[in-house]
Design an enzyme around this catalytic site. Structure first.
Site, PDB file in Angstrom:
ATOM      1  N   ASN A   1       0.854  -1.183   0.000  1.00 45.92           N
ATOM      2  CA  ASN A   1       0.000   0.000   0.000  1.00 45.92           C
ATOM      3  C   ASN A   1       0.898   1.244   0.000  1.00 45.92           C
ATOM      4  O   ASN A   1       1.662   1.458   0.944  1.00 45.92           O
ATOM      5  CB  ASN A   1      -0.901  -0.041   1.243  1.00 45.92           C
ATOM      6  CG  ASN A   1      -1.857   1.130   1.276  1.00 45.92           C
ATOM      7  OD1 ASN A   1      -1.472   2.258   0.998  1.00 45.92           O
ATOM      8  ND2 ASN A   1      -3.101   0.889   1.628  1.00 45.92           N
TER       9      ASN A   1
ATOM     10  N   ARG B   1      -9.620   7.917  -1.271  1.00 46.51           N
ATOM     11  CA  ARG B   1     -10.604   8.321  -0.257  1.00 46.51           C
ATOM     12  C   ARG B   1     -11.457   9.454  -0.787  1.00 46.51           C
ATOM     13  O   ARG B   1     -11.030  10.242  -1.628  1.00 46.51           O
ATOM     14  CB  ARG B   1      -9.878   8.785   1.020  1.00 46.51           C
ATOM     15  CG  ARG B   1      -9.085   7.676   1.706  1.00 46.51           C
ATOM     16  CD  ARG B   1      -8.525   8.194   3.027  1.00 46.51           C
ATOM     17  NE  ARG B   1      -9.588   8.380   3.978  1.00 46.51           N
ATOM     18  CZ  ARG B   1      -9.851   7.573   5.005  1.00 46.51           C
ATOM     19  NH1 ARG B   1      -9.084   6.533   5.246  1.00 46.51           N
ATOM     20  NH2 ARG B   1     -10.847   7.811   5.809  1.00 46.51           N
TER      21      ARG B   1
ATOM     22  N   ARG C   1      -7.288  12.665   0.753  1.00 51.24           N
ATOM     23  CA  ARG C   1      -6.216  13.142   1.643  1.00 51.24           C
ATOM     24  C   ARG C   1      -4.825  12.693   1.184  1.00 51.24           C
ATOM     25  O   ARG C   1      -3.847  13.311   1.515  1.00 51.24           O
ATOM     26  CB  ARG C   1      -6.476  12.724   3.085  1.00 51.24           C
ATOM     27  CG  ARG C   1      -6.357  11.247   3.312  1.00 51.24           C
ATOM     28  CD  ARG C   1      -6.419  10.922   4.792  1.00 51.24           C
ATOM     29  NE  ARG C   1      -7.744  11.154   5.348  1.00 51.24           N
ATOM     30  CZ  ARG C   1      -8.169  10.596   6.477  1.00 51.24           C
ATOM     31  NH1 ARG C   1      -7.348   9.821   7.163  1.00 51.24           N
ATOM     32  NH2 ARG C   1      -9.382  10.806   6.928  1.00 51.24           N
TER      33      ARG C   1
ATOM     34  N   GLU D   1     -10.854  -9.578   2.725  1.00 45.96           N
ATOM     35  CA  GLU D   1      -9.615  -9.171   3.397  1.00 45.96           C
ATOM     36  C   GLU D   1      -9.952  -9.036   4.873  1.00 45.96           C
ATOM     37  O   GLU D   1     -10.796  -8.227   5.266  1.00 45.96           O
ATOM     38  CB  GLU D   1      -9.087  -7.843   2.833  1.00 45.96           C
ATOM     39  CG  GLU D   1      -7.803  -7.420   3.542  1.00 45.96           C
ATOM     40  CD  GLU D   1      -7.063  -6.278   2.849  1.00 45.96           C
ATOM     41  OE1 GLU D   1      -7.158  -6.134   1.623  1.00 45.96           O
ATOM     42  OE2 GLU D   1      -6.380  -5.531   3.571  1.00 45.96           O
TER      43      GLU D   1
HETATM   44  N1  PXP Z   1      -5.812  -3.140   3.842  1.00 47.32           N
HETATM   45  C1  PXP Z   1      -6.800  -2.208   3.926  1.00 47.32           C
HETATM   46  C2  PXP Z   1      -8.167  -2.584   3.469  1.00 47.32           C
HETATM   47  C3  PXP Z   1      -6.533  -0.911   4.407  1.00 47.32           C
HETATM   48  O1  PXP Z   1      -7.532  -0.007   4.492  1.00 47.32           O
HETATM   49  C4  PXP Z   1      -5.208  -0.577   4.762  1.00 47.32           C
HETATM   50  C5  PXP Z   1      -4.900   0.806   5.223  1.00 47.32           C
HETATM   51  O2  PXP Z   1      -5.114   1.702   4.186  1.00 47.32           O
HETATM   52  C6  PXP Z   1      -4.218  -1.567   4.640  1.00 47.32           C
HETATM   53  C7  PXP Z   1      -4.552  -2.846   4.202  1.00 47.32           C
HETATM   54  C8  PXP Z   1      -2.791  -1.299   4.989  1.00 47.32           C
HETATM   55  O3  PXP Z   1      -2.692  -1.034   6.342  1.00 47.32           O
HETATM   56  P1  PXP Z   1      -1.309  -0.530   6.954  1.00 47.32           P
HETATM   57  O4  PXP Z   1      -0.991   0.773   6.285  1.00 47.32           O
HETATM   58  O5  PXP Z   1      -1.597  -0.406   8.404  1.00 47.32           O
HETATM   59  O6  PXP Z   1      -0.278  -1.575   6.624  1.00 47.32           O
END
Ligand code: PXP
Length: 246
Positions: free
Chosen positions: A10, A48, A52, A154
């Site tokens: 991510n 989003r 942001r 997920e």
């Molecule tokens: N999966 C989902 C659905 C999320 O919303 C997020 C955060 O945006 C993540 C994974 C990744 O989370 P993190 O940034 O805490 O690793």
């Protein structure tokens, strides 16, 4: 059966740094290329409603120029669904969204929004997009997610990541029951939120995982060693995974 656990990176927080100053750097496509070089299996971005971090132009550019599959996280709201249908990412992950939250705080209430979600899942799937539902490790929600017709869930690992001591083991067991349940329902099991270089060892105890989506910890680590190495280190951490044969 030993299976290769996939890693979706991510990169929202690369955009967070850019948006903090309104600059045109750091470049998201360069970030995606580092992920690819380091052996990531996909790139995840969350468009989003308040924009942001990720912007519409980022979604289009990554879709056009990034060679890894794009997993687009989004709320089930008409304007964003329209964008997803036009952009056609490989996968959409439907998530709950609240303007005031720091990050995605909970899983989706599939039961409470069943009809609206069913319509969106059908539209996305008809457009050839794989759909994933981000939910808490809760059996009722999993059963509802399966009834939606989405092929992937997920599991929200945030409560596990925040818990300490015996509470953490309890959350891990809850995740395991949910992963077993999702597998029995024929769903692909992904997981994400709050996973880092330390708690990953516990996450690897879970059976049936296909993909982990990890963002914040990787981008934070990248400050000290660069993104390519940070992703490589996480990829290496995933290697001992033993799949369903635990
Ligand atoms: N999966 C989902 C659905 C999320 O919303 C997020 C955060 O945006 C993540 C994974 C990744 O989370 P993190 O940034 O805490 O690793």
């Amino acid at each position: 059966m030993k299976q290769r656990l996939k890693l979706g990176v991510n990169i929202d927080h690369v955009a967070t740094v850019r948006q903090a100053r309104g600059t045109d750097y750091p470049d998201l496509l360069e970030a995606a290329r580092c992920c690819e070089t380091a052996g990531a299996d996909g790139v995840t971005i969350h468009l989003r409603e308040d924009r942001r971090h990720i912007q519409d132009a980022d979604v289009w550019r990554l879709r056009r120029e990034c060679r890894l599959p794009i997993n687009l996280e989004m709320a089930n709201v008409p304007a964003i669904v329209r964008i997803a249908l036009r952009v056609q990412p490989a996968e959409v992950c439907l998530v709950p969204e609240r303007r005031q939250e720091l990050t995605t705080e909970g899983g989706l209430d599939v039961l409470g929004q069943f009809a609206a979600m069913q319509k969106t899942v059908a539209r996305l799937r008809d457009a050839g997009i794989s759909v994933s539902i981000f939910i808490a490790p809760d059996e009722q929600q999993l059963v509802a997610a399966a009834r939606l017709g989405a092929p992937v869930v997920e599991l929200h690992t945030g409560a596990f990541a925040d818990a300490r001591g015996t509470a953490r083991q309890r959350e891990l067991r809850r995740l395991q029951r949910a992963a077993d349940c999702a597998h029995d329902l024929g769903l692909q099991v992904n997981a994400g939120h709050g996973i880092n270089y330390t708690n990953i060892a516990d996450v690897l105890q879970l059976r049936w995982l296909d993909t982990l989506n990890i963002g914040h910890s990787i981008v934070a680590r990248a400050l000290f060693c660069g993104l390519t190495r940070a992703v490589r280190e996480m990829r290496a951490a995933l290697r001992p995974y033993r799949g369903g044969a635990q």
